[in-house]
Every structure is written in structure tokens, then in C-alpha cells.
Design a protein around this motif. Structure first.
Motif, short mmCIF file in Angstrom:
data_model
loop_
_atom_site.label_atom_id
_atom_site.label_comp_id
_atom_site.label_asym_id
_atom_site.label_seq_id
_atom_site.Cartn_x
_atom_site.Cartn_y
_atom_site.Cartn_z
N LEU A 26 15.92 35.57 6.19
CA LEU A 26 16.58 36.04 4.97
C LEU A 26 17.26 34.88 4.26
O LEU A 26 17.14 34.73 3.04
CB LEU A 26 17.58 37.14 5.29
N HIS A 27 17.95 34.05 5.03
CA HIS A 27 18.59 32.86 4.45
C HIS A 27 17.56 31.96 3.77
O HIS A 27 17.74 31.54 2.62
CB HIS A 27 19.33 32.08 5.53
N LEU A 28 16.47 31.67 4.47
CA LEU A 28 15.44 30.80 3.91
C LEU A 28 14.79 31.42 2.69
O LEU A 28 14.51 30.72 1.70
CB LEU A 28 14.39 30.46 4.97
N SER A 29 14.57 32.73 2.71
CA SER A 29 14.00 33.42 1.55
C SER A 29 14.92 33.37 0.35
O SER A 29 14.48 33.16 -0.79
CB SER A 29 13.69 34.88 1.89
N SER A 30 16.22 33.55 0.58
CA SER A 30 17.17 33.50 -0.54
C SER A 30 17.26 32.09 -1.11
O SER A 30 17.35 31.91 -2.33
CB SER A 30 18.55 34.01 -0.11
N ALA A 31 17.22 31.08 -0.25
CA ALA A 31 17.24 29.69 -0.72
C ALA A 31 15.97 29.37 -1.50
O ALA A 31 16.02 28.68 -2.53
CB ALA A 31 17.41 28.74 0.46
N GLU A 32 14.85 29.88 -1.04
CA GLU A 32 13.58 29.67 -1.74
C GLU A 32 13.58 30.36 -3.10
O GLU A 32 13.12 29.79 -4.09
CB GLU A 32 12.40 30.18 -0.89
N ILE A 49 30.70 27.64 0.02
CA ILE A 49 32.05 27.20 0.36
C ILE A 49 33.08 28.20 -0.13
O ILE A 49 33.97 28.62 0.60
CB ILE A 49 32.35 25.80 -0.22
N ARG A 50 32.96 28.61 -1.39
CA ARG A 50 33.96 29.53 -1.97
C ARG A 50 33.98 30.86 -1.23
O ARG A 50 35.05 31.38 -0.91
CB ARG A 50 33.70 29.74 -3.46
N VAL A 51 32.82 31.42 -0.95
CA VAL A 51 32.77 32.69 -0.22
C VAL A 51 33.38 32.51 1.18
O VAL A 51 34.15 33.36 1.64
CB VAL A 51 31.32 33.22 -0.15
N ALA A 131 18.93 35.64 -7.47
CA ALA A 131 19.08 34.64 -6.40
C ALA A 131 20.56 34.40 -6.08
O ALA A 131 20.92 34.26 -4.91
CB ALA A 131 18.40 33.34 -6.81
N LEU A 132 21.41 34.36 -7.10
CA LEU A 132 22.85 34.18 -6.86
C LEU A 132 23.41 35.34 -6.04
O LEU A 132 24.23 35.12 -5.13
CB LEU A 132 23.60 34.07 -8.19
N ILE A 133 22.97 36.54 -6.33
CA ILE A 133 23.44 37.70 -5.56
C ILE A 133 22.96 37.60 -4.11
O ILE A 133 23.73 37.83 -3.17
CB ILE A 133 22.98 39.02 -6.21
N TRP A 134 21.69 37.20 -3.92
CA TRP A 134 21.17 37.06 -2.55
C TRP A 134 21.91 35.96 -1.79
O TRP A 134 22.29 36.15 -0.62
CB TRP A 134 19.67 36.79 -2.56
N VAL A 135 22.12 34.81 -2.40
CA VAL A 135 22.82 33.72 -1.72
C VAL A 135 24.23 34.16 -1.34
O VAL A 135 24.70 33.89 -0.23
CB VAL A 135 22.82 32.44 -2.60
N SER A 136 24.90 34.86 -2.25
CA SER A 136 26.26 35.35 -1.97
C SER A 136 26.24 36.36 -0.82
O SER A 136 27.12 36.34 0.05
CB SER A 136 26.85 36.01 -3.22
N THR A 137 25.26 37.23 -0.81
CA THR A 137 25.15 38.25 0.23
C THR A 137 24.88 37.61 1.60
O THR A 137 25.49 37.98 2.60
CB THR A 137 24.04 39.25 -0.13
N VAL A 138 23.98 36.64 1.62
CA VAL A 138 23.62 36.00 2.88
C VAL A 138 24.81 35.24 3.47
O VAL A 138 25.09 35.35 4.68
CB VAL A 138 22.39 35.09 2.71
N ILE A 139 25.55 34.48 2.65
CA ILE A 139 26.68 33.74 3.22
C ILE A 139 27.77 34.71 3.67
O ILE A 139 28.43 34.46 4.69
CB ILE A 139 27.23 32.64 2.26
N ASN A 140 27.94 35.82 2.97
CA ASN A 140 28.89 36.83 3.45
C ASN A 140 28.48 37.33 4.83
O ASN A 140 29.32 37.48 5.72
CB ASN A 140 28.99 37.99 2.46
#
Length: 154
Positions: A26-32, A49-51, A131-140
Motif C-alpha cells: 500500500l505504501h509503495l502504491s501510494s508513493a507510485e 513528518i507533519r503527520v 495521492a495526497l490523501i493516500w500518502v496521508s492515510t498510509v503515514i497515519n
């Protein structure tokens, strides 16, 4: 000050390797998706970092501040990230992305306000917002894993 020893907790990667692999995928997919949408990798590190600051995840803060520095991020911007709204160091696009990431992280405080979402859509395309929503979700999710298992920086 030396790091305090922490009681060990469950090793999720060892005990649930399939779920851990799915999380990594999931992380790799969101980064892609972010790369394909044309988002700057430096922006993604700022979001991570912010999250992680909001969630209080020492492990992820250590990892992503190191990654940001290795990617050439300015130290002053890293230091000012917790006060990005008052800092002159961030662009309007970065502000919109950070606002969206914060709203996703703090969704329990009143969902993602229309004005925050609108600001993001004014700066980014739909694939970029996704993509921003996915990246935020994954780091959370990663923050919650690291905090609940008490992962510590090494």
C-alpha cells in the motif's frame, strides 16, 4: 539524553508477515501514485513528518526527517514544519497539502473541512489530491503501528 529502554511488544512483521507485506505494498502504491501524478517527493516527506508530529510518532519522525535531509530538504523548513501556518518557508501548494494532511489526520475533529479540501483542489489536480490523501492515510497507519508496538528510533 540516552534513549530509555522500552518494553518489547508484539512483532507485527514476524507474526503477520502477509499483512505487513500488504501494508508495504500500500505504501509503495501510494508513493507510485504520487510520482505518476507529478507530486514532488520532498512534499511527501514534509507530509510524513507533519503527520508524525501530530501523532507523536518518534520512530517515523526520525525516519522521515533523515529521509528529508538526505533528499536535500532545508533544515529550517523541517524545524518550522510544526508551525507551517505561521512560517514564511512554505509555498501555497505546500500549505494546501499540509492542511489537507492535517485534516485527514485529525478527521475526528470535524472531518475534512470544505475550505481545506477546496484549497487543495485549487493547487493540485484530482490525481494529485487523491495521492495526497493516500500518502496521508498510509503515514497515519504506519504511525499507529509504530506507536502501538513501541518502535523506537535506532
Amino acid at each position: 539524553m540516552p534513549l530509555q529502554a522500552v518494553d518489547s511488544r508484539v512483532d507485527l512483521k514476524a507474526l503477520t508477515a502477509d499483512v505487513s507485506a500488504a501494508m508495504r505494498a500500500l505504501h509503495l502504491s501510494s508513493a507510485e501514485a504520487a510520482q505518476q501524478a507529478g507530486l514532488n517527493p520532498a512534499l511527501l516527506e514534509l507530509i510524513r513528518i507533519r503527520v508524525s508530529q501530530i501523532n507523536g510518532c518518534a520512530f517515523c519522525l526520525d525516519m522521515h526527517t533523515r529521509d528529508a535531509r538526505a533528499g536535500g530538504e532545508d533544515e529550517r523548513r523541517i524545524y518550522a514544519l510544526s508551525a507551517w501556518q505561521e512560517s514564511p518557508f512554505f509555498t501555497s501548494g505546500e500549505r494546501a497539502a499540509l492542511g489537507l494532511a492535517e485534516a485527514v489526520t485529525l478527521v475526528h475533529d470535524g472531518r475534512v473541512p470544505d475550505e481545506v479540501y477546496r484549497a487543495a483542489t485549487e493547487e493540485f489536480t484530482e490525481p494529485q489530491v487523491a495521492a495526497l490523501i493516500w500518502v496521508s492515510t498510509v503515514i497515519n497507519a504506519y504511525n499507529r503501528i509504530a506507536i502501538s508496538t513501541r518502535m523506537t528510533p535506532r
